[in-house]
Enzyme design. Structure first.
Site, PDB file in Angstrom:
ATOM      1  CB  THR A  62      -0.895  -0.005   1.259  1.00 10.65           C
ATOM      2  OG1 THR A  62      -1.633  -1.219   1.260  1.00 10.65           O
ATOM      3  CG2 THR A  62      -1.854   1.167   1.268  1.00 10.65           C
ATOM      4  CB  VAL A  63       3.387   2.627   2.359  1.00 10.82           C
ATOM      5  CG1 VAL A  63       4.161   3.938   2.477  1.00 10.82           C
ATOM      6  CG2 VAL A  63       2.435   2.480   3.545  1.00 10.82           C
ATOM      7  CB  ALA A  77      13.577  -4.427  -4.292  1.00 12.51           C
ATOM      8  CE  LYS A 102       3.502   0.305  12.480  1.00 18.85           C
ATOM      9  NZ  LYS A 102       2.274   0.622  11.792  1.00 18.85           N
ATOM     10  CD  GLU A 105       7.362  13.294  10.073  1.00 21.99           C
ATOM     11  OE1 GLU A 105       8.160  14.200  10.291  1.00 21.99           O
ATOM     12  OE2 GLU A 105       6.516  12.915  10.914  1.00 21.99           O
ATOM     13  N   GLY A 148       1.278   8.434  10.186  1.00 24.89           N
ATOM     14  CA  GLY A 148       1.003   8.702   8.774  1.00 24.89           C
ATOM     15  C   GLY A 148       1.259  10.129   8.328  1.00 24.89           C
ATOM     16  N   GLY A 178     -11.438  -2.746   5.896  1.00 23.31           N
ATOM     17  CA  GLY A 178     -10.034  -2.673   5.502  1.00 23.31           C
ATOM     18  C   GLY A 178      -9.181  -1.775   6.389  1.00 23.31           C
ATOM     19  CG  ASP A 236       0.579   0.154  15.299  1.00 21.49           C
ATOM     20  OD1 ASP A 236       1.328  -0.148  14.361  1.00 21.49           O
ATOM     21  OD2 ASP A 236      -0.028   1.240  15.366  1.00 21.49           O
ATOM     22  CE  LYS A 257       1.665   3.729  14.397  1.00 15.41           C
ATOM     23  NZ  LYS A 257       0.215   3.532  14.204  1.00 15.41           N
TER      24      LYS A 257
HETATM   25  N1  HSE Z   1      -2.381  -0.315  11.949  1.00 13.89           N
HETATM   26  C1  HSE Z   1      -1.974   1.048  12.080  1.00 13.89           C
HETATM   27  C2  HSE Z   1      -3.166   1.867  12.556  1.00 13.89           C
HETATM   28  C3  HSE Z   1      -1.458   1.540  10.760  1.00 13.89           C
HETATM   29  O1  HSE Z   1      -4.288   1.346  12.594  1.00 13.89           O
HETATM   30  O2  HSE Z   1      -2.994   3.010  12.929  1.00 13.89           O
HETATM   31  C4  HSE Z   1      -0.539   2.708  10.876  1.00 13.89           C
HETATM   32  O3  HSE Z   1       0.600   2.451  11.615  1.00 13.89           O
END
Ligand code: HSE
Length: 422
Positions: free
Chosen positions: A10-11, A40, A100, A124, A129, A184, A198, A202
């Protein structure tokens, strides 16, 4: 500038799309075009802006290419991605990453390698995001002494909490998570979104930058959102709060506290209005007061935009090693354990509905020196009642002792819910 995009998800797709769509203004602002020399990934992209570019499945090969100035790592994970970044830096190539977990867990070593080889490692896109919070900390607040940072830094958790709090039929955690997955937002395996890992990755990055400390992911206290019950939203609302999952890093100058947990946030506070998949980060500093940034925390465009901004920074600094590499003070701050920290606490207690129970509960709290800010009771079925209360600020360890004592009380049924007040 020529780049290798490693990771065609995606990114990576978002980065390629922005480089294509905004090529003219990127050249104007950065001084030269940014071209993708090679893509790659394990599998070739079958469609989208990466599909027609030169492709290799040999990720490490990009590090040795003379036509690659900067390696963009968008693979995720902490093994192959770490090897790729280390090899790139040692080969004298600057790296831009959105990873991260890798920065939070191995960043100190990677920054050291970057410095040794006179190149930059920019990240960054690793936090929140589209929100330029790394730049805010490293540039805008470079001269400010920061007291604390509090952020909604996981969009999936925020979406779930927002949905669970919405009016109408109250929906359980599992129902809303299934909806987040169908839309999604959540990962196929959303464990790290739900259990707080997660957000902790961060927060470790933000805390290190804000307080000039080593990266200390292993010292972030982590609580997720799985234990929040629909009734907690109802009581929180009645008390004038919303429930948000926050990452909080705070320093007194001598100690540091870093934690991610669900919190009651006053409806009057800016963070309480950040809903859905949005992220928001509030930084409090002596000089600047409260600085608040909000925006999309994930996705092809938002995270891709952060990657492209880092690339333009590298263009402007002429690929010289970044003056923006994280700094550290000589002294590590003492980490506070969660039980040493102070806050108000919301408690939800299910009790037998009979005379004297309320006074029994408040007596136990008083015995621990806990003062009440708000309290209410609601009858439930089968001669039960729910007592919900908010304490004044108190040391967490004291509340934990009081809760343990209350759970032994003969009128208290089951486990007591305990949520911090921010
Ligand atoms: N899974 C993360 C979120 C994606 O829901 O914020 C961004 O790091």
């Amino acid at each position: 500038m020529k780049i290798a995009i490693c990771g065609a998800g995606t990114v990576g797709t978002g980065v390629a799309q922005i480089l294509h769509d905004n090529a003219d203004l990127i050249k104007l602002r950065g001084g030269e075009a940014i071209e993708i020399a090679v893509v790659a990934s394990r599998r070739p992209p079958s469609e989208g802006p990466l599909a027609d570019l030169e492709f290799t499945s040999d990720l490490i090969s990009v590090c040795g290419r003379s036509d690659v100035d900067v390696v963009v790592e968008l693979m995720g994970g902490t093994t192959d991605a770490k090897h790729l970044i280390e090899t790139s830096l040692r080969a004298g190539k600057s790296v831009v990453t959105a990873n991260k977990a890798l920065i939070a867990e191995h960043g100190d070593d990677l920054f050291e390698i970057a410095a040794k080889h006179d190149v930059s490692l920019k990240f960054e896109a690793s936090v929140a995001g589209s929100i330029p919070i790394i730049k805010v900390l490293q540039e805008s607040l470079a001269g400010a002494r920061i007291g604390w940072i509090a952020g909604i830094i996981n969009g999936t958790a925020n979406f779930i909490l927002t949905e669970m709090a919405s009016e109408g039929v109250s929906r359980s955690f599992d129902t809303v998570l299934a909806e987040a997955q169908a839309l999604g937002y959540a990962e196929a395996d959303p464990t790290f979104d739900i259990d707080g890992t997660d957000a902790a990755h961060k927060l470790a990055i933000l805390g290190a930058l804000a307080f000039d400390q080593p990266l200390r992911f292993d010292q972030v206290h982590i609580e997720g959102i799985a234990e929040i019950d629909p009734s907690d939203f109802k009581f929180a609302k009645a008390f004038g709060y919303r429930i948000k999952h926050l990452g909080v890093a705070r320093s007194s100058g001598e100690s540091l506290e870093m934690a991610v947990y669900p919190c009651l946030v006053s409806t009057a506070a800016m963070l309480s209005g950040i809903d859905g998949v949005l992220n928001g980060v509030l930084v409090s500093s002596e000089a600047a007061g409260e600085t608040f940034c909000c925006g999309a925390g994930a996705g092809a465009g938002p995270t891709g935009n952060a990657v492209v901004a880092d690339l333009i920074d590298l263009q402007r600094q002429g690929l010289r090693p970044g003056s923006d590499a994280p700094r550290r003070t000589d002294e590590s701050l003492k980490m506070l354990r969660p039980e040493e920290t102070e806050a108000g606490f919301y408690l939800r207690i299910t009790v037998e509905d009979r005379p004297g129970v309320m006074s029994g509960i408040t007596t136990v709290l008083a015995d621990f020196g806990i003062s009440l800010d708000k309290i209410m009771q609601e009858d439930a079925a089968n001669h039960r009642a729910t007592i919900a209360l908010v304490t004044d600020s108190i040391v967490q360890g004291v509340v934990e002792q009081a809760v343990a004592k209350l759970e032994q009380h003969d009128a208290v049924l089951g486990k007591i819910q305990k949520i911090r007040v921010f």
